[in-house]
Write a protein that holds these residues in place. Structure first.
Motif, PDB file in Angstrom:
ATOM      1  N   GLU A 164       0.812  -1.217   0.000  1.00 17.65           N
ATOM      2  CA  GLU A 164       0.000   0.000   0.000  1.00 17.65           C
ATOM      3  C   GLU A 164       0.847   1.270   0.000  1.00 17.65           C
ATOM      4  O   GLU A 164       0.481   2.278  -0.590  1.00 17.65           O
ATOM      5  CB  GLU A 164      -0.924   0.015   1.228  1.00 17.65           C
ATOM      6  N   PHE A 165       1.975   1.226   0.693  1.00 19.58           N
ATOM      7  CA  PHE A 165       2.844   2.410   0.823  1.00 19.58           C
ATOM      8  C   PHE A 165       4.283   2.039   0.425  1.00 19.58           C
ATOM      9  O   PHE A 165       5.179   1.936   1.271  1.00 19.58           O
ATOM     10  CB  PHE A 165       2.835   2.927   2.269  1.00 19.58           C
ATOM     11  N   PRO A 166       4.519   1.821  -0.869  1.00 15.53           N
ATOM     12  CA  PRO A 166       5.846   1.339  -1.297  1.00 15.53           C
ATOM     13  C   PRO A 166       6.983   2.316  -1.020  1.00 15.53           C
ATOM     14  O   PRO A 166       8.141   1.906  -0.965  1.00 15.53           O
ATOM     15  CB  PRO A 166       5.669   1.117  -2.800  1.00 15.53           C
ATOM     16  N   GLU A 167       6.671   3.596  -0.822  1.00 23.63           N
ATOM     17  CA  GLU A 167       7.725   4.590  -0.620  1.00 23.63           C
ATOM     18  C   GLU A 167       7.983   4.925   0.851  1.00 23.63           C
ATOM     19  O   GLU A 167       9.014   5.498   1.181  1.00 23.63           O
ATOM     20  CB  GLU A 167       7.365   5.883  -1.361  1.00 23.63           C
ATOM     21  N   CYS A 168       7.042   4.599   1.730  1.00 26.44           N
ATOM     22  CA  CYS A 168       7.195   5.085   3.114  1.00 26.44           C
ATOM     23  C   CYS A 168       6.842   4.044   4.179  1.00 26.44           C
ATOM     24  O   CYS A 168       6.540   4.400   5.312  1.00 26.44           O
ATOM     25  CB  CYS A 168       6.368   6.350   3.327  1.00 26.44           C
ATOM     26  N   ALA A 169       6.886   2.763   3.851  1.00 28.45           N
ATOM     27  CA  ALA A 169       6.635   1.720   4.849  1.00 28.45           C
ATOM     28  C   ALA A 169       7.853   1.570   5.750  1.00 28.45           C
ATOM     29  O   ALA A 169       8.989   1.569   5.262  1.00 28.45           O
ATOM     30  CB  ALA A 169       6.326   0.397   4.162  1.00 28.45           C
ATOM     31  N   MET A 170       7.609   1.450   7.055  1.00 24.42           N
ATOM     32  CA  MET A 170       8.721   1.232   7.988  1.00 24.42           C
ATOM     33  C   MET A 170       8.961  -0.274   8.116  1.00 24.42           C
ATOM     34  O   MET A 170       8.099  -1.017   8.585  1.00 24.42           O
ATOM     35  CB  MET A 170       8.429   1.837   9.365  1.00 24.42           C
ATOM     36  N   LEU A 171      10.124  -0.707   7.663  1.00 26.33           N
ATOM     37  CA  LEU A 171      10.473  -2.133   7.634  1.00 26.33           C
ATOM     38  C   LEU A 171      11.738  -2.381   8.443  1.00 26.33           C
ATOM     39  O   LEU A 171      12.368  -1.443   8.925  1.00 26.33           O
ATOM     40  CB  LEU A 171      10.662  -2.594   6.182  1.00 26.33           C
ATOM     41  N   ARG A 172      12.085  -3.648   8.565  1.00 25.45           N
ATOM     42  CA  ARG A 172      13.295  -4.027   9.313  1.00 25.45           C
ATOM     43  C   ARG A 172      14.098  -5.012   8.466  1.00 25.45           C
ATOM     44  O   ARG A 172      13.541  -5.981   7.937  1.00 25.45           O
ATOM     45  CB  ARG A 172      12.923  -4.660  10.643  1.00 25.45           C
ATOM     46  N   ARG A 173      15.370  -4.735   8.316  1.00 20.21           N
ATOM     47  CA  ARG A 173      16.213  -5.617   7.499  1.00 20.21           C
ATOM     48  C   ARG A 173      17.413  -6.085   8.308  1.00 20.21           C
ATOM     49  O   ARG A 173      17.814  -5.442   9.283  1.00 20.21           O
ATOM     50  CB  ARG A 173      16.685  -4.906   6.227  1.00 20.21           C
TER      51      ARG A 173
END
Length: 961
Positions: free
Chosen positions: A672-681
Motif C-alpha cells: 500500500e505504501f511502497p515509498e514510506c513503509a517502515m520495515l526491518r532488514r
C-alpha cells in the motif's frame, strides 16, 4: 508602533520581488520586577524579587542577572542550580540559543517553566526602547550583542524610579565575551564573566564554582603537545580535493592509544594508532583524517593498554612500541587532522585525588573505557572521592595531555546498586526521567470503559478463546493468540496485538516522548517504560479476564500451515488467561486437559512446528547466545540465584506466530505504501566476519559453508560431536557474533533486494507485535490502519526524510537498550559473586595468543584466563605456555588446550578496582602446578589473573529479532 524591513529578492526566473516585513513594537511590555511600580502588573507572570539575594559578593548591591547568549550555551550546569535566581533572559538570547543548541534550549525552557527559579523572559525584540535595527555591515552576532547591551541599559534606567529605597535594584550583565564586556563597561554598565562572578561566591555557595565550564585556555607549557587542528575552511577544501576524508571516530576499549574511523567510501574502518595521530579526538566525534603512506600502515595491536598514571602533568611520554606485523596483516592507517563536530556528552565516573596536598586540580576517570581521563577543578574532592560523579568536557587545548572539564553533580556512593543502575542508564543514554505533566495530560481519564461507539467501530472478539503466553512476571502484555477449527476443516489463527495507537495519537506530547524514548529498556531489577505505566501495565496490557482494544491479524490456515486467507481489523478482546511459558507448556503436555484453552494451545503448537521447519528449510538461522535469569530477593532486590535461561516449546510457538504476523503486515504495508513503509532488514554479513567461526570449526574437523544463509544453517546442523553435547551450541554462539545488526529503514530509501532479513531468511519483514515497548510498531500500526481504512494518514507518516531520521533514532535507542541490559546483567553478576566463589564446568571458546577465552554454560558467563603477560612473560615463575598459531593451541608441559575443550574454572569477584569490578576466572582442572587452584581451595592461590567478563541477556526473547 510599526517598523518595516524592506528588501529585494531575485527569483529563479530573474524577476525582482519586493519583500516587506512588518515588525510591531510596544511600550507596555512588563519588565517582570516586583520592585517596579511603573509597568502594568501581570499576575500570571513570574516575579523577580524586589530585594534579590545574590550568590556572589562581586557586586554588593542587590541586582538581577541579565545573561549573554554564551553564558546560557556553556554554563547551563551552573544555571540549573536552584541557588541561581532572579535572572533575566532576553528574547534575543532565547532565539539564538534555540538556533544553536536544541539540547541547551530544552534545558533552559525547563528552568523558565519553573516559577520557583524566578527566571523571567523579557521580549526585548518587541519593546520600542530595546529594539535596534541591524546596521549596514554589522554581523548578526554583533547586532545581538548590541541588543543585549541596549536592554541592560534600559533595565538600569527603568528601575531608577525607586527613589524611596536605600538601595535600588541594579542590573549585572553576565557575559563570557570579552568584547561585549568591554563595550558594556564603556557605557557604564555593571558586567563581569561567569568565572569572575562565581569566584567571589559567598561561602555557602562556594561549591558552585566547580560547575563553571572552563573555556579560557591557560597555557601551562611553552610547547604544544599535539598538532594543531585544521580550520573549517582547510577541512572543507581538503575533503573537496580528495586529500582528506571524514567519518565518526570509534575509540578502542582495549587500547587507549588506538581507534578507528568509519568512512562511507571505505568498507573497512580506517585504523588510527598513536597519541599524535589520535590528536585529541574523543569517541563519537566526527573527524577529518588524512591517509598515511602505505609504508606507514599498521596492524591493530594485540596488547591491552590502559592509561593508569595518576596525573603526570602536561607532558606526554613516547608511544609504546607496537609489535611490527607483516605487510599482509597491516590495515589502511590514517591520522586525525581536524574535528568537524564534537559529540561530547556528560560522563559518569570517579575522581582520583591529586598527589599534591591541597590542590584543587584532580583527574576524573570515566566509567566508559573509551573516554580519556578528564582534568577538573573542584574544592569538594574529600567528599567526592567516595562518590560516582558526572563531569562534562569543556575543551581540549593543544598544551594539555587530558581534556579539561567541570564537575556537574554527584550520583551517590560507589558500589551502591541504585547508583550503579543510574550510571548504566546515563552511560547508555537511556531517557529515564519521570514523564512530564504534558505527557501525562494525554492519558485517558480513569475509570476507563469501552463504550457502545467503540464497539461499533471494532470487531467484537470477546467470545473467542484468546490467551497470552509470556515470561513470568510480565505486566506489559502486548500480544495474545487463538486457534480454532472452522466448519470447512481449516484452522483460524489470530494474533491480537495491543492497540496502543488508539491511546497515542500523532503529534501529541505523549507521541513525541514515545518517539524519543523509542523502546522500553529491560534491566534485571527494573523496567524503563517507553509509555506511562497506566498504558504499559494496564489499559494496553492484554491482561487475563479484562476487555481490551486490540489490532488483530487473522489467518485461515490448512493443516500444513499454508495461508489461505488473511484479514486485519481493530477489535475488542477479552483474554481468557495470561499464561507463562511454563504454564502453557504444562497445559499442552497434560493430556487430561481438553478445555478450549488447551485445544487452542495444542493447535498453535503443532502449526508452529511446521512453520519453524519451513523457515529453517528456506535458510533461517537458529543461533544461540548465553542468556541468564536472576532470581531477585523480593525485599532487597539483590540477586539470590542465577541460572541459564531454559527455552520451552511454547517459547518457539509464540515466536513463530509473531514472525508470521510481522511478515504478513510487512507485505501489506509495503504493497500500500511502497515509498514510506517502515520495515526491518538484517544485512548479510561480509565473508570476513565469518573467519573466527570457520577457523574454529576447521580445527575441530568441520567445514562451515557461509556463502548463503541456507548453507550456513545446514553446516551448523551437521557440526555435532556426540562426546561434547555443548559443542554445537558454542558454534552457534560464535555464529551469532558474526552477524550484522538488524535495523529499521524506510522502504523508499533502498532497493527491493536490500529489504532481505538474513537471519530469518525473509524477503521482507517489520515489527508489528510489540507496540507497548517499541515505537516502530506504533508507526507500523498507523500504516496498517490506513491500509484497511481504520484510520487516516497524516503528512509526517508519509514523509520519507522525517521517518528515515526517526529510524536512525530507533536504531540508536535499540542498540543502547541492548547494551544497557547487558551492563545490568554484569552488575547483578558482580553483586551475586560478592563474598562467594564457585567451581563450575566450562568450555574453551577461543584460544588467544596470551589467553584462554572461557564460557560457563550454567550461567552463560564468558571470561578470560590470561596465560602469559603483555610481552609474553610468565605470569607465574616456572609456568610456561607455548602458543601454536597454526594449530590454535596453548601448551603447558604435556597439557594441550584447544577450542571447545572442557575445563573446570573457579569464579570469584575482584573488587580491587572500585570502578571496574571483574569476575575472575581461574583454572581448576586440568591442574597445572603453580598456575591452577585446587578444587578444595586449600592451596595458597596464585595471583589473580586479569579477566574480562561479558555476560549477556536479551529483552523479551520471543520478539527480539
Amino acid at each position: 508602533m510599526l517598523t518595516n524591513k524592506v528588501f529585494m529578492k531575485k527569483t529563479k526566473r530573474g524577476n525582482i520581488l519586493k519583500i516587506v516585513r512588518e515588525h510591531y513594537l510596544r511600550d507596555d511590555i512588563w519588565c517582570g520586577s516586583a520592585a517596579c511600580r511603573k509597568c502594568p502588573l501581570d499576575e500570571n507572570v513570574v516575579l523577580l524579587e524586589d530585594v534579590p539575594e545574590s550568590v556572589s559578593e562581586r557586586f554588593t548591591f542587590p541586582h538581577y542577572l541579565l545573561l549573554d547568549t554564551n553564558v546560557v550555551l556553556y554554563q547551563m550546569d551552573l544555571l540549573e542550580e536552584s541557588a541561581i535566581q532572579n535572572v533575566i533572559i532576553l528574547n534575543t538570547v532565547l532565539d539564538e540559543v534555540k538556533h544553536r543548541s536544541a539540547v541547551v534550549y530544552k534545558r533552559l525552557r525547563a528552568i523558565l517553566s519553573n516559577p520557583e527559579r524566578k527566571f523571567y523572559t523579557f521580549v526585548n525584540e518587541h519593546h520600542k526602547d530595546t529594539y535596534v535595527e541591524r546596521m549596514p555591515g554589522e554581523s548578526a552576532n554583533d547586532r545581538n550583542d548590541r541588543m543585549i547591551r541596549r536592554a541592560t541599559q534600559w533595565y538600569e534606567k527603568h528601575l531608577q524610579q525607586e527613589k524611596e529605597k536605600k538601595q535600588r535594584v541594579r542590573i549585572v550583565l553576565l557575559s563570557d565575551d570579552v568584547d561585549n564586556r568591554t563595550k558594556a563597561t564603556e557605557i557604564g554598565l555593571n558586567t563581569c564573566s561567569s568565572v569572575e562572578y562565581m569566584k567571589a561566591a559567598k561561602e555557602k555557595y562556594a561549591h558552585l564554582l566547580d560547575k563553571i565550564a572552563q573555556r579560557d585556555v591557560v597555557c601551562e607549557s611553552k610547547d604544544p603537545l599535539f598538532p594543531s587542528h585544521l580550520t573549517v575552511m582547510q577541512i572543507h577544501e581538503g575533503i573537496k580535493n580528495g586529500k582528506l576524508m571524514q567519518g565518526s571516530f570509534l575509540a578502542s576499549r582495549e587500547n587507549y592509544l588506538e581507534g578507528y574511523v568509519r568512512v562511507e567510501s571505505i568498507e573497512k574502518a580506517v585504523l588510527i594508532q598513536g597519541r599524535m595521530n589520535l590528536n585529541r579526538a574523543v569517541d563519537g566525534d566526527v573527524v577529518a583524517i588524512e591517509m598515511l603512506p602505505e609504508s606507514e600502515w599498521k596492524a591493530p595491536s594485540d596488547v591491552v593498554l590502559v592509561d593508569e598514571q595518576n596525573d603526570p602533568g602536561d607532558m606526554v611520554e613516547p608511544d609504546p612500541t607496537f609489535s611490527v606485523k607483516p605487510q599482509a596483516e597491516r590495515e589502511p592507517t590514517a591520522k586525525i587532522v581536524g574535528i568537524i563536530k564534537r559529540k561530547w556528552r556528560q560522563y559518569c565516573g570517579i575522581l582520583i585525588p591529586s598527589h599534591i596536598q591541597g590542590s584543587t586540580r584532580h583527574i576524573f576517570v570515566p566509567a566508559e573505557r573509551k573516554i580519556p581521563r578528564i582534568r577538573i577543578e573542584t574544592r569538594q574532592a574529600a567528599t567526592l572521592l567516595s562518590q560516582r560523579i558526572i563531569v562534562a568536557i569543556d575543551q581540549w587545548p593543544r598544551h594539555s595531555r587530558y581534556p579539561q572539564g567541570h564537575f556537574v553533580r554527584a550520583l551517590g556512593p560507589i558500589g551502591s546498586k541504585e547508583t550503579e543502575n543510574e550510571v548504566i542508564l546515563l552511560e547508555h543514554d537511556v531517557p529515564h526521567n519521570r514523564f512530564s505533566e504534558d505527557v501525562l495530560a494525554c492519558l485517558p481519564q480513569m475509570p476507563w470503559v469501552i463504550t457502545r461507539d467503540d464497539l461499533k467501530r471494532r470487531v467484537d472478539l470477546r467470545n473467542i478463546t484468546i490467551c497470552s503466553v509470556d515470561p513470568p512476571g510480565c505486566t506489559d502484555i502486548d500480544d495474545a493468540l487463538h486457534a480454532r477449527r472452522l466448519p470447512n476443516g481449516n484452522i483460524e489463527v489470530g494474533v491480537h496485538i495491543a492497540d496502543v495507537g488508539h491511546f497515542i495519537r500523532p503529534g501529541t506530547a505523549l507521541d513525541r516522548e514515545a518517539a524519543s524514548r523509542a523502546t522500553t529498556v529491560y534491566l534485571v531489577d527494573k523496567r524503563i517504560d517507553m509509555v506511562p505505566e497506566l498504558l504499559s501495565s494496564n489499559l494496553c496490557s492484554l491482561r487475563g479476564g479484562e476487555e481490551r482494544f486490540a489490532f488483530s491479524c487473522i489467518w485461515e490456515l490448512d493443516d500444513e500451515a499454508n495461508i489461505k486467507h488473511t484479514k486485519y481489523h481493530k477489535s475488542v478482546i477479552k483474554s481468557k488467561n495470561a499464561l507463562t511459558y511454563e504454564e502453557a507448556q504444562i497445559i499442552i503436555d497434560d493430556a487430561k486437559q481438553t478445555n478450549e484453552v488447551a485445544t487452542s494451545l495444542r493447535l498453535l503448537n503443532r502449526l508452529s512446528k511446521i512453520l519453524k521447519k519451513r523457515r529453517t528449510e528456506k535458510g533461517a538461522l537458529v543461533l544461540a547466545s548465553p542468556e541468564i535469569r536472576f532470581h531477585v530477593d523480593s525485599e532487597t532486590h539483590d540477586p539470590i540465584d542465577v541460572k541459564a535461561k531454559q527455552l520451552l516449546e511454547t517459547n518457539s510457538m509464540v515466536e513463530e506466530f509473531m514472525l508470521l504476523a510481522n511478515v504478513s503486515v510487512a507485505e501489506k504495508i509495503e504493497q500500500e505504501f511502497p515509498e514510506c513503509a517502515m520495515l526491518r532488514r538484517h544485512p548479510c554479513p561480509p565473508q570476513s566476519n565469518y573467519e573466527p567461526l570457520v577457523k574454529a570449526a576447521q580445527h575441530q574437523g568441520f567445514e562451515i559453508v557461509t556463502t548463503s544463509g541456507k548453507e550456513l544453517a545446514t553446516s551448523l546442523d551437521n557440526a555435532i560431536k556426540p562426546e561434547n553435547p555443548y559443542f554445537n551450541t558454542m558454534l552457534r554462539i560464535l555464529a551469532t557474533r558474526c552477524m550484522m545488526q538488524a535495523v529499521y529503514f524506510i522502504s523508499g530509501t533502498l532497493q527491493r533486494d536490500e529489504f532481505f532479513h538474513y537471519g530469518l531468511a525473509a524477503p521482507i519483514y517489520t515489527h508489528f507485535t510489540s507496540p507497548i515497548r517499541r515505537y516502530a510498531d506504533i508507526i507500523v500500526h498507523r500504516l496498517l490502519a490506513a491500509c484497511i481504512g481504520a484510520d487516516s494518514t497524516y503528512p509526517e507518516l508519509l514523509d520519507k526524510k522525517i521517518n528515515s531520521n526517526l529510524c536512525n533514532n530507533l536504531n540508536y535507542r535499540n542498540r543502547m537498550a541492548q547494551y544497557a541490559g547487558r551492563a545490568s546483567v554484569a552488575l547483578h553478576t558482580h553483586l551475586f559473586f560478592r563474598k562467594r566463589s564457585e567451581d563450575e564446568q566450562a568450555y574453551i571458546l577461543f584460544i588467544r595468543k596470551n589467553a584462554l577465552q572461557i564460557l560457563v554454560p550454567k550461567y552463560g558467563f564468558e571470561g578470560t584466563i590470561y596465560v602469559t603477560g603483555r610481552n609474553n612473560e610468565e605470569i607465574k615463575t616456572g609456568v610456561r605456555f607455548v602458543y601454536d598459531e597454526e594449530a590454535q593451541t596453548q601448551r603447558c608441559g604435556k597439557i594441550v588446550f584447544k577450542a571447545f575443550d572442557p575445563v573446570v574454572v573457579r569464579l570469584s569477584l575482584d573488587s580491587t578496582n572500585v570502578q571496574h569490578e571483574k569476575l575472575v576466572f581461574e583454572l581448576v582442572e586440568p591442574y597445572i602446578e603453580g598456575f591452577s587452584v585446587k578444587p578444595d581451595g586449600t592451596e595458597a592461590e596464585a595471583p589473580k589473573r586479569k579477566s574480562v567478563q561479558n555476560p549477556t541477556k536479551s529483552k523479551k526473547s520471543k520478539k527480539a529479532k
